[in-house]
Design a protein around this motif. Structure first.
Motif, PDB file in Angstrom:
ATOM      1  N   LEU A 207       0.828  -1.208   0.000  1.00 14.63           N
ATOM      2  CA  LEU A 207       0.000   0.000   0.000  1.00 14.63           C
ATOM      3  C   LEU A 207       0.865   1.262   0.000  1.00 14.63           C
ATOM      4  CD1 LEU A 207      -2.867  -0.995   2.459  1.00 14.63           C
ATOM      5  CD2 LEU A 207      -3.104  -0.481   0.025  1.00 14.63           C
ATOM      6  N   ASN A 208       1.920   1.237   0.800  1.00 10.43           N
ATOM      7  CA  ASN A 208       2.837   2.383   0.829  1.00 10.43           C
ATOM      8  C   ASN A 208       3.474   2.595  -0.539  1.00 10.43           C
ATOM      9  OD1 ASN A 208       4.503   4.422   2.342  1.00 10.43           O
ATOM     10  ND2 ASN A 208       6.151   3.035   1.748  1.00 10.43           N
ATOM     11  N   ALA A 209       3.965   1.511  -1.162  1.00  7.89           N
ATOM     12  CA  ALA A 209       4.589   1.622  -2.483  1.00  7.89           C
ATOM     13  C   ALA A 209       3.572   2.041  -3.544  1.00  7.89           C
ATOM     14  CB  ALA A 209       5.229   0.291  -2.869  1.00  7.89           C
ATOM     15  N   ALA A 210       2.327   1.557  -3.428  1.00 10.59           N
ATOM     16  CA  ALA A 210       1.296   1.915  -4.398  1.00 10.59           C
ATOM     17  C   ALA A 210       1.012   3.414  -4.376  1.00 10.59           C
ATOM     18  CB  ALA A 210       0.017   1.128  -4.122  1.00 10.59           C
ATOM     19  N   ILE A 211       0.974   3.989  -3.169  1.00  8.69           N
ATOM     20  CA  ILE A 211       0.756   5.435  -3.052  1.00  8.69           C
ATOM     21  C   ILE A 211       1.887   6.195  -3.722  1.00  8.69           C
ATOM     22  CG2 ILE A 211       0.627   7.354  -1.419  1.00  8.69           C
ATOM     23  CD1 ILE A 211      -0.752   5.354   0.529  1.00  8.69           C
ATOM     24  N   PHE A 212       3.118   5.751  -3.502  1.00 12.03           N
ATOM     25  CA  PHE A 212       4.260   6.435  -4.115  1.00 12.03           C
ATOM     26  C   PHE A 212       4.340   6.175  -5.618  1.00 12.03           C
ATOM     27  CE2 PHE A 212       5.566   6.825   0.294  1.00 12.03           C
ATOM     28  CZ  PHE A 212       6.061   8.117   0.305  1.00 12.03           C
ATOM     29  N   SER A 213       3.764   5.074  -6.095  1.00 12.56           N
ATOM     30  CA  SER A 213       3.721   4.851  -7.544  1.00 12.56           C
ATOM     31  C   SER A 213       2.788   5.857  -8.217  1.00 12.56           C
ATOM     32  CB  SER A 213       3.257   3.419  -7.848  1.00 12.56           C
ATOM     33  OG  SER A 213       1.859   3.250  -7.635  1.00 12.56           O
ATOM     34  N   ILE A 214       1.666   6.169  -7.565  1.00  9.55           N
ATOM     35  CA  ILE A 214       0.765   7.189  -8.104  1.00  9.55           C
ATOM     36  C   ILE A 214       1.410   8.563  -8.007  1.00  9.55           C
ATOM     37  CG2 ILE A 214      -1.502   8.256  -7.896  1.00  9.55           C
ATOM     38  CD1 ILE A 214      -1.548   5.369  -8.907  1.00  9.55           C
ATOM     39  N   LEU A 215       2.111   8.808  -6.896  1.00  3.62           N
ATOM     40  CA  LEU A 215       2.846  10.070  -6.767  1.00  3.62           C
ATOM     41  C   LEU A 215       3.873  10.210  -7.878  1.00  3.62           C
ATOM     42  CD1 LEU A 215       3.530  12.648  -5.192  1.00  3.62           C
ATOM     43  CD2 LEU A 215       5.049  11.260  -3.752  1.00  3.62           C
ATOM     44  N   ALA A 216       4.500   9.105  -8.272  1.00  2.00           N
ATOM     45  CA  ALA A 216       5.471   9.139  -9.366  1.00  2.00           C
ATOM     46  C   ALA A 216       4.813   9.586 -10.671  1.00  2.00           C
ATOM     47  CB  ALA A 216       6.110   7.760  -9.544  1.00  2.00           C
ATOM     48  N   LEU A 217       3.595   9.102 -10.922  1.00  2.00           N
ATOM     49  CA  LEU A 217       2.870   9.519 -12.125  1.00  2.00           C
ATOM     50  C   LEU A 217       2.529  11.003 -12.066  1.00  2.00           C
ATOM     51  CD1 LEU A 217       0.402   6.513 -12.633  1.00  2.00           C
ATOM     52  CD2 LEU A 217       2.591   6.918 -13.771  1.00  2.00           C
ATOM     53  N   VAL A 218       2.130  11.486 -10.888  1.00  2.00           N
ATOM     54  CA  VAL A 218       1.807  12.906 -10.732  1.00  2.00           C
ATOM     55  C   VAL A 218       3.050  13.759 -10.976  1.00  2.00           C
ATOM     56  CG1 VAL A 218       1.027  14.673  -9.111  1.00  2.00           C
ATOM     57  CG2 VAL A 218      -0.101  12.437  -9.161  1.00  2.00           C
ATOM     58  N   ILE A 219       4.183  13.332 -10.451  1.00  2.00           N
ATOM     59  CA  ILE A 219       5.439  14.050 -10.685  1.00  2.00           C
ATOM     60  C   ILE A 219       5.749  14.086 -12.171  1.00  2.00           C
ATOM     61  CG2 ILE A 219       7.945  13.956 -10.342  1.00  2.00           C
ATOM     62  CD1 ILE A 219       7.389  12.791  -7.558  1.00  2.00           C
ATOM     63  N   GLY A 220       5.546  12.970 -12.849  1.00  2.00           N
ATOM     64  CA  GLY A 220       5.786  12.918 -14.288  1.00  2.00           C
ATOM     65  C   GLY A 220       4.890  13.858 -15.067  1.00  2.00           C
ATOM     66  N   LEU A 221       3.660  14.043 -14.598  1.00  2.00           N
ATOM     67  CA  LEU A 221       2.747  14.979 -15.253  1.00  2.00           C
ATOM     68  C   LEU A 221       3.162  16.427 -15.024  1.00  2.00           C
ATOM     69  CD1 LEU A 221      -0.648  13.269 -14.363  1.00  2.00           C
ATOM     70  CD2 LEU A 221       0.194  13.639 -16.685  1.00  2.00           C
ATOM     71  N   LEU A 222       3.637  16.732 -13.822  1.00  2.00           N
ATOM     72  CA  LEU A 222       3.948  18.112 -13.464  1.00  2.00           C
ATOM     73  C   LEU A 222       5.292  18.579 -14.027  1.00  2.00           C
ATOM     74  CD1 LEU A 222       2.759  18.119  -9.736  1.00  2.00           C
ATOM     75  CD2 LEU A 222       1.626  19.194 -11.684  1.00  2.00           C
ATOM     76  N   CYS A 223       6.238  17.680 -14.161  1.00  3.79           N
ATOM     77  CA  CYS A 223       7.578  18.055 -14.630  1.00  3.79           C
ATOM     78  C   CYS A 223       7.656  17.952 -16.147  1.00  3.79           C
ATOM     79  CB  CYS A 223       8.636  17.164 -13.993  1.00  3.79           C
ATOM     80  SG  CYS A 223       8.749  17.353 -12.204  1.00  3.79           S
ATOM     81  N   GLU A 224       8.307  18.894 -16.761  1.00  2.00           N
ATOM     82  CA  GLU A 224       8.358  18.955 -18.216  1.00  2.00           C
ATOM     83  C   GLU A 224       9.372  17.993 -18.817  1.00  2.00           C
ATOM     84  OE1 GLU A 224       6.290  20.591 -20.099  1.00  2.00           O
ATOM     85  OE2 GLU A 224       5.236  21.440 -18.386  1.00  2.00           O
ATOM     86  N   THR A 225      10.397  17.625 -18.060  1.00  2.00           N
ATOM     87  CA  THR A 225      11.457  16.767 -18.603  1.00  2.00           C
ATOM     88  C   THR A 225      11.678  15.564 -17.698  1.00  2.00           C
ATOM     89  OG1 THR A 225      13.239  17.904 -17.407  1.00  2.00           O
ATOM     90  CG2 THR A 225      12.594  18.799 -19.569  1.00  2.00           C
ATOM     91  N   PRO A 226      12.210  14.458 -18.259  1.00  5.90           N
ATOM     92  CA  PRO A 226      12.535  13.299 -17.431  1.00  5.90           C
ATOM     93  C   PRO A 226      13.546  13.627 -16.324  1.00  5.90           C
ATOM     94  CG  PRO A 226      12.493  12.674 -19.744  1.00  5.90           C
ATOM     95  CD  PRO A 226      12.374  14.168 -19.701  1.00  5.90           C
ATOM     96  N   LEU A 227      14.516  14.488 -16.628  1.00  2.00           N
ATOM     97  CA  LEU A 227      15.523  14.839 -15.631  1.00  2.00           C
ATOM     98  C   LEU A 227      14.897  15.544 -14.436  1.00  2.00           C
ATOM     99  CD1 LEU A 227      18.450  15.014 -14.731  1.00  2.00           C
ATOM    100  CD2 LEU A 227      18.666  17.150 -16.045  1.00  2.00           C
ATOM    101  N   ALA A 228      13.999  16.473 -14.699  1.00  2.00           N
ATOM    102  CA  ALA A 228      13.337  17.185 -13.603  1.00  2.00           C
ATOM    103  C   ALA A 228      12.525  16.226 -12.748  1.00  2.00           C
ATOM    104  CB  ALA A 228      12.442  18.283 -14.166  1.00  2.00           C
ATOM    105  N   SER A 229      11.897  15.241 -13.373  1.00  2.00           N
ATOM    106  CA  SER A 229      11.126  14.255 -12.619  1.00  2.00           C
ATOM    107  C   SER A 229      12.026  13.411 -11.731  1.00  2.00           C
ATOM    108  CB  SER A 229      10.360  13.341 -13.586  1.00  2.00           C
ATOM    109  OG  SER A 229       9.466  14.073 -14.390  1.00  2.00           O
ATOM    110  N   ALA A 230      13.137  12.949 -12.297  1.00  2.00           N
ATOM    111  CA  ALA A 230      14.041  12.075 -11.554  1.00  2.00           C
ATOM    112  C   ALA A 230      14.667  12.785 -10.362  1.00  2.00           C
ATOM    113  CB  ALA A 230      15.131  11.551 -12.484  1.00  2.00           C
TER     114      ALA A 230
END
Length: 331
Positions: A207-230
C-alpha cells in the motif's frame, strides 16, 4: 502504408498505433528508420486507425471518440503492460534491484536479535520497496508525453482512459514486486513465520509503495522533462526515512513537524509492519512496540488511512492529468 512497406501489415483486429509500438519494440527501431519519412508514417497511422474502426462514434466529455472508454482503457493497458514487460529499461530494472536490495537488507540484519535496531530492517524494507517503484515509474509519463498528447488531440484516447490504464499498471507493479521483496528480506532477517504476520508486512509495504507509484505519475505529469522528474525522487526518499517514526520516535517530533509525519503513508505502514512482525516476540518485542508507541489494535485505522491516501492520490492524479493534457477542468 508505413508498416506494409516494411513487411508488417497491421492485422485487421489491431489498432495501428498500438501495433506500431509492439513492432518497434520487438524488432528494433533501426529496421524501420528508412522505410518512410516521418510525415508519411503519421499519415498512415491516422488513416489506418480510421479504416479499422467501424463502431458508432461516442462522445466523452465533449470530445468524439470512435471507441468506448472501457475499450480505450483495455487497449492502452495492454499496450503499456507489453512495453513494461518487453522493455529492458522497465521490468528488469525494477525486479533485479528489488531482489538485490532485499538480500542486502536481509543479510545486514540476519539473526540480529529482537531490539530497537531490528525495526530499522523493517523500515528499510518498506522504503526500498517504495523507492524502487517510485524511481521505476517516474519517467514513464515524461518519456511518452508527446505520444499521449498526439493521441488525445487526434481523438484516439481520452484522458480518463489513459490515466486509468497508467494508474492500474502502477498499482499492479507495486503489488507484484512486493511479493519477492518481502519474502526475501523478511525470511533472511528471521522475523515471525506466522502467515498473517507476513501478510500484514507485505500488505503495508504494498500500500505504501502503491501510493508512491501514483505520486510518481503525478510528478511525471507536473515536470516537463525526465531529468526534472528524476531529481525529485531522492528528496522524497529522505522524507520517508526521516518522518517514518523509526529514526525519531513520533513523540520526539516538534508540533510543527507532525503534519508532515502524519501526512506521509510510511508511518502508518511502519506501524502495521512492526506490530505484525514483533507482537508475538515476547518481552523484547513488547519493549520495541512500547518504545515507538505502536499498538496492534491500531492496524485497522492504519489500513483505512493508507487506503484513503491511495484513493486520494489517484483522484488528484486524474485532475492533474486533465489540467496538463487538456488545459481544461473536464475532459
Amino acid at each position: 502504408a508505413f508498416l506494409r512497406g516494411g513487411g508488417a501489415e497491421v492485422p485487421s483486429n489491431e489498432n495501428p498505433a498500438d501495433y506500431v509500438m509492439v513492432v518497434l519494440i520487438s524488432e528494433g527501431s533501426e529496421k524501420w528508420a528508412g522505410v518512410h519519412k516521418t510525415k508519411e508514417k503519421e499519415a498512415a497511422l491516422s488513416v489506418g486507425y480510421g479504416e479499422q474502426v467501424s463502431q458508432e462514434e461516442l462522445k466523452v466529455g465533449g470530445r468524439t471518440y470512435q471507441l468506448s472508454e472501457l475499450m480505450q482503457f483495455v487497449i492502452l493497458l495492454r499496450r503499456i503492460a507489453y512495453i513494461y514487460m518487453a522493455s529492458e529499461d522497465q521490468f528488469p530494472e525494477i525486479l533485479i534491484p528489488s531482489c538485490m536490495v532485499s538480500m542486502l537488507i536481509g543479510g545486514a540484519f540476519h539473526n540480529f536479535g529482537i531490539n530497537l535496531f531490528l525495526s530499522g530492517s523493517i523500515l528499510m524494507g518498506l522504503v526500498a520497496h517504495a523507492m524502487i517503484i517510485l524511481n521505476g515509474i517516474v519517467l514513464n509519463i515524461p518519456t511518452e508525453r508527446q505520444l499521449v498528447l498526439r493521441e488525445f488531440r487526434n481523438g484516439t484516447y481520452s484522458v480518463r482512459a489513459y490515466w486509468s490504464a497508467r494508474a492500474t499498471l502502477s498499482l499492479v507493479i507495486s503489488f507484484f514486486h512486493g511479493i519477492p521483496m518481502v519474502c526475501i528480506w523478511y525470511s533472511l532477517v528471521g522475523l515471525s513465520p506466522r502467515f498473517m504476520s507476513i501478510f500484514h508486512v507485505w500488505m503495508s509495504s504494498t500500500l505504501n509503495a502503491a501510493i508512491f507509484s501514483i505520486l510518481a505519475l503525478v510528478i511525471g505529469l507536473l515536470c516537463e522533462t525526465p531529468l526534472a522528474s528524476a531529481q525529485l525522487c531522492e528528496p522524497i526518499g529522505n522524507f520517508m526515512i526521516l518522518f517514518s517514526g523509526q529514526i525519531i520516535a513520533k513523540r520526539f517530533f516538534k508540533v510543527y513537524i507532525l503534519p508532515a509525519v502524519y501526512g506521509l503513508p510510511i508511518g502508518y505502514a511502519f506501524e502495521i509492519a512492526v506490530t505484525a512482525a514483533l507482537e508475538h516476540k515476547g518481552e523484547d518485542g513488547d519493549y520495541v512496540l512500547s518504545y515507538y508507541e505502536l499498538h496492534p489494535g491500531d492496524r485497522p485505522w492504519d489500513y483505512f488511512v493508507l487506503t484513503a491516501m491511495l484513493v486520494m492520490w489517484v483522484g488528484i492524479g486524474y485532475y492533474v492529468a486533465l489540467s496538463k493534457i487538456t488545459g481544461q477542468d473536464s475532459g
